[in-house]
Design a protein around this motif. Structure first.
Motif, PDB file in Angstrom:
ATOM      1  N   LEU A 104       0.936  -1.308   0.026  1.00 34.68           N
ATOM      2  CA  LEU A 104       0.030   0.104  -0.066  1.00 34.68           C
ATOM      3  C   LEU A 104       0.925   1.161  -0.093  1.00 34.68           C
ATOM      4  CD1 LEU A 104      -2.634   1.636   0.396  1.00 34.68           C
ATOM      5  CD2 LEU A 104      -2.549   1.021   2.690  1.00 34.68           C
ATOM      6  N   ASP A 105       1.920   0.897   0.927  1.00 38.26           N
ATOM      7  CA  ASP A 105       2.709   2.454   0.873  1.00 38.26           C
ATOM      8  C   ASP A 105       3.183   2.649  -0.408  1.00 38.26           C
ATOM      9  OD1 ASP A 105       4.077   4.422   2.461  1.00 38.26           O
ATOM     10  OD2 ASP A 105       5.821   3.270   2.888  1.00 38.26           O
ATOM     11  N   TRP A 122     -12.940  -1.903   9.255  1.00 37.13           N
ATOM     12  CA  TRP A 122     -11.853  -2.902   9.269  1.00 37.13           C
ATOM     13  C   TRP A 122     -10.557  -2.687   8.462  1.00 37.13           C
ATOM     14  CZ3 TRP A 122     -14.508  -4.524  12.854  1.00 37.13           C
ATOM     15  CH2 TRP A 122     -15.780  -4.740  12.693  1.00 37.13           C
ATOM     16  N   LEU A 123     -10.617  -1.562   7.618  1.00 36.95           N
ATOM     17  CA  LEU A 123      -9.213  -1.339   6.996  1.00 36.95           C
ATOM     18  C   LEU A 123      -8.225  -0.397   7.956  1.00 36.95           C
ATOM     19  CD1 LEU A 123      -8.689  -2.467   4.314  1.00 36.95           C
ATOM     20  CD2 LEU A 123     -11.181  -2.097   4.705  1.00 36.95           C
ATOM     21  N   TYR A 124      -8.649  -0.042   9.315  1.00 40.06           N
ATOM     22  CA  TYR A 124      -8.186   0.737  10.264  1.00 40.06           C
ATOM     23  C   TYR A 124      -6.563   0.571  10.348  1.00 40.06           C
ATOM     24  CZ  TYR A 124      -6.960   2.712  14.812  1.00 40.06           C
ATOM     25  OH  TYR A 124      -6.064   3.232  15.848  1.00 40.06           O
ATOM     26  N   PRO A 125      -6.328  -0.808  10.351  1.00 40.08           N
ATOM     27  CA  PRO A 125      -4.756  -1.069  10.327  1.00 40.08           C
ATOM     28  C   PRO A 125      -3.744  -0.477   9.578  1.00 40.08           C
ATOM     29  CG  PRO A 125      -5.935  -3.063  10.816  1.00 40.08           C
ATOM     30  CD  PRO A 125      -6.778  -2.115  10.421  1.00 40.08           C
ATOM     31  N   TYR A 126      -4.488  -0.004   8.425  1.00 43.42           N
ATOM     32  CA  TYR A 126      -3.705   0.697   7.353  1.00 43.42           C
ATOM     33  C   TYR A 126      -3.516   2.414   7.445  1.00 43.42           C
ATOM     34  CZ  TYR A 126      -3.673  -3.722   4.737  1.00 43.42           C
ATOM     35  OH  TYR A 126      -3.663  -5.207   4.681  1.00 43.42           O
ATOM     36  N   LEU A 127      -4.253   2.660   8.395  1.00 46.72           N
ATOM     37  CA  LEU A 127      -4.133   4.208   8.664  1.00 46.72           C
ATOM     38  C   LEU A 127      -2.685   4.851   8.926  1.00 46.72           C
ATOM     39  CD1 LEU A 127      -6.037   6.620   9.185  1.00 46.72           C
ATOM     40  CD2 LEU A 127      -5.944   6.310  11.631  1.00 46.72           C
ATOM     41  N   ARG A 128      -2.064   4.253   9.781  1.00 49.32           N
ATOM     42  CA  ARG A 128      -0.632   4.552  10.062  1.00 49.32           C
ATOM     43  C   ARG A 128       0.034   4.677   8.728  1.00 49.32           C
ATOM     44  NH1 ARG A 128       2.903   0.602   9.977  1.00 49.32           N
ATOM     45  NH2 ARG A 128       2.244  -1.379  10.052  1.00 49.32           N
ATOM     46  N   ILE A 129       0.072   3.791   7.652  1.00 47.21           N
ATOM     47  CA  ILE A 129       0.411   3.880   6.381  1.00 47.21           C
ATOM     48  C   ILE A 129      -0.034   5.182   5.874  1.00 47.21           C
ATOM     49  CG2 ILE A 129       1.004   2.770   4.349  1.00 47.21           C
ATOM     50  CD1 ILE A 129       2.046   1.478   6.497  1.00 47.21           C
ATOM     51  N   VAL A 130      -1.296   5.585   5.522  1.00 46.78           N
ATOM     52  CA  VAL A 130      -1.800   6.553   4.769  1.00 46.78           C
ATOM     53  C   VAL A 130      -1.204   7.943   5.366  1.00 46.78           C
ATOM     54  CG1 VAL A 130      -3.905   7.577   3.934  1.00 46.78           C
ATOM     55  CG2 VAL A 130      -3.668   5.104   4.075  1.00 46.78           C
ATOM     56  N   ARG A 132       1.428   8.958   6.508  1.00 52.20           N
ATOM     57  CA  ARG A 132       2.935   9.160   6.263  1.00 52.20           C
ATOM     58  C   ARG A 132       2.846  10.040   4.879  1.00 52.20           C
ATOM     59  NH1 ARG A 132       5.467   2.910   6.173  1.00 52.20           N
ATOM     60  NH2 ARG A 132       5.246   2.618   8.493  1.00 52.20           N
ATOM     61  N   HIS A 133       1.744   9.881   4.438  1.00 59.80           N
ATOM     62  CA  HIS A 133       1.612  10.734   3.030  1.00 59.80           C
ATOM     63  C   HIS A 133       0.529  11.769   3.205  1.00 59.80           C
ATOM     64  CE1 HIS A 133       3.486   7.385   0.959  1.00 59.80           C
ATOM     65  NE2 HIS A 133       2.812   6.813   1.910  1.00 59.80           N
ATOM     66  N   LYS A 134       0.684  12.923   2.289  1.00 55.70           N
ATOM     67  CA  LYS A 134      -0.096  14.018   2.271  1.00 55.70           C
ATOM     68  C   LYS A 134      -1.472  13.839   1.415  1.00 55.70           C
ATOM     69  CE  LYS A 134       3.756  17.244   2.966  1.00 55.70           C
ATOM     70  NZ  LYS A 134       4.368  18.455   2.335  1.00 55.70           N
ATOM     71  N   CYS A 135      -2.293  13.350   2.132  1.00 51.90           N
ATOM     72  CA  CYS A 135      -3.513  12.841   1.560  1.00 51.90           C
ATOM     73  C   CYS A 135      -4.850  13.132   2.343  1.00 51.90           C
ATOM     74  CB  CYS A 135      -3.890  11.413   1.478  1.00 51.90           C
ATOM     75  SG  CYS A 135      -2.204  10.534   0.583  1.00 51.90           S
ATOM     76  N   ARG A 136      -5.970  13.540   1.981  1.00 57.03           N
ATOM     77  CA  ARG A 136      -7.000  14.100   2.739  1.00 57.03           C
ATOM     78  C   ARG A 136      -7.484  12.487   2.973  1.00 57.03           C
ATOM     79  NH1 ARG A 136     -11.979  17.574   0.229  1.00 57.03           N
ATOM     80  NH2 ARG A 136     -13.537  17.040   1.960  1.00 57.03           N
ATOM     81  N   ILE A 137      -8.149  12.225   4.186  1.00 55.80           N
ATOM     82  CA  ILE A 137      -8.540  10.923   4.522  1.00 55.80           C
ATOM     83  C   ILE A 137     -10.106  10.762   4.673  1.00 55.80           C
ATOM     84  CG2 ILE A 137      -8.479   8.947   6.280  1.00 55.80           C
ATOM     85  CD1 ILE A 137      -5.631   9.752   6.713  1.00 55.80           C
ATOM     86  N   ILE A 138     -10.652  10.109   4.160  1.00 54.76           N
ATOM     87  CA  ILE A 138     -12.221  10.030   4.028  1.00 54.76           C
ATOM     88  C   ILE A 138     -12.515   8.526   4.698  1.00 54.76           C
ATOM     89  CG2 ILE A 138     -14.337   9.980   3.028  1.00 54.76           C
ATOM     90  CD1 ILE A 138     -13.134  11.982   1.069  1.00 54.76           C
TER      91      ILE A 138
END
Length: 428
Positions: A104-105, A122-130, A132-138
């Protein structure tokens, strides 16, 4: 405001969204298609199986991780010890591996999305990966999962089971709260869910109503009568339909109510009636009922539900638990099939009893509602007509696109001759 010509969106999901079969994939495919009108879309999906599909129409980049074959022995041990960490949950760990996280990274670095949409908690464990990047999270919260979990297990009595359920619920609330607070925006299916999130978690990210919707034109063949029912179901006059993933607990309970309570009472009045249970993963009870009674049809997974909608004279939705909104009702509306539902089944939809559908809550009332439609064709036609108007006006992809415009604050694609096209927007 983000320029719509450069808006890049990444969806993170545990469901492969195409072909769109079932509630989650139908919603995903809706939102994916809407976001394609603003710019390129990529998808990262993670589950414990490898899909047959290798191409998603219109999607610029798709990566799927089979976490089952990626996990190390240590990771499998960690999964069994989830209860030691307050923000671990077995259902969230199900779609995670450290290898998938690295993939994903790399995908984010390559695609460079402006928006990243987490589909379900259920995709919460990937939050820390996202992060790291300059993205708006929905956070697209299809159901308020903590509330749904409480509904499912409220009747558990065994002490050991109650302790396990309490631990799982506490962990689920912890991750749902954290994602709701760390996201930039939350999308919900109904105002009920928006209020529930605030009630459970207090101050969270801004919440936007993005209803479940459907591509109404996809059901034109059913609505016009041009699409034929499956062989043997051509006489639709007494066919009762229930759609859904049958292993999903709210659907399991509803289907078993149909088999054990509703259908037998209808058979006493209409001996020629049939019960159609259409959807993947039927339970042993359902399969056994179909073996014993030839007028109970249990299909399992089907490539297309439309022929079964064409075969139905009534859609019955006897749900007594669940969350979000029911795409099965919207599919029935688009197909011109009258609906009888419990209040829980119709929850979150702007549908009125007696105008768009019949709302009945007891077994006796549900049976009476079906009988009303079967004995009064004019009533069925009226409900079907009003339901069709409602789904066009409020729950079509075109209508939902307006909600997405409000949520992401970008110019809105409109529809010309049934297709999206660019227009100027008044959004600033």
């Amino acid at each position: 405001m983000v320029n719509n010509s450069s808006l890049r969106t990444l969806f993170i999901t545990k469901e492969v969204p195409y072909p769109p079969i079932g509630g989650v994939s139908l919603r995903n495919w809706q939102n994916i298609n809407i976001m394609m009108k603003y710019g390129p879309v990529a998808i990262f999906s993670a589950s414990n199986w490898t899909p047959k599909e290798t191409y998603l129409p219109g999607v610029e980049l798709w990566h799927h991780s089979n976490v089952e074959i990626q996990r190390s022995g240590w990771e499998n041990l960690e999964r069994r010890l989830w209860w030691l960490h307050p923000r671990r949950h077995p259902d969230a760990d199900w779609s995670y591996s450290s290898t998938a996280a690295r993939e994903l990274d790399e995908l984010i670095a390559k695609f460079k999305p402006d928006l990243v949409v987490f589909v379900e908690v259920w995709l919460y464990p990937y939050l820390r990966i996202v992060q790291r990047h300059k993205c708006r999270i929905i956070f697209d919260n299809l159901n308020v999962e903590a509330s749904l979990f409480q509904q499912k297990y409220a009747s558990v009595q065994d002490i050991k089971s109650k302790i396990k359920v309490k631990i799982q619920l506490d962990h689920l609330k912890s991750i749902e709260r954290d994602l709701s607070q760390k996201a930039d925006d939350i999308w919900v299916c109904s105002d009920n869910d928006a209020n529930l999130i605030k009630e459970l978690y207090g101050q969270v990210a801004p919440t936007h109503l993005v209803p479940n919707g459907i591509n109404v034109a996809h059901y034109d063949g059913v609505h016009s009568g041009k699409l034929s029912p499956p062989s043997g179901l051509e006489d639709k006059s007494r066919n009762l339909l229930f759609l859904g993933q049958m292993s999903y607990l709210p659907n399991t309970v509803a289907a078993e109510l149909l088999i054990n309570k509703i259908y037998p009472k209808l058979r006493e009045i209409y001996p020629d009636c049939r019960l159609l249970l259409v959807g993947r993963n039927p339970t042993p009870l359902m399969l056994d009922a179909a073996k014993k009674d030839a007028q109970i049809i249990v299909t399992g997974s089907v490539p297309d539900v439309r022929p079964y909608l064409a075969a139905a004279s009534v859609m019955v939705v006897p749900l007594i638990q669940g969350g979000g909104t029911r795409l099965k009702i919207l599919e029935a509306f688009a197909a011109g099939c009258p609906v009888v539902s419990t209040a829980k089944g119709a929850e979150g939809l702007n549908a009125k009893d007696g105008e768009h559908l019949l709302i009945k809550d007891s077994i006796e009332e549900l049976v009476a509602g079906v009988c009303q439609i079967w004995s009064d064709p004019a009533l069925g036609e009226k409900l079907a007509g009003c339901g069709y108007e409602l789904v066009q006006e409020e729950y079509s992809w075109e209508a939902v696109a307006g909600r997405v415009e409000e949520a992401v604050k970008v110019p809105l694609p409109s529809v010309s001759n049934g297709r999206f096209s660019r227009i100027k927007s008044s959004v600033n």
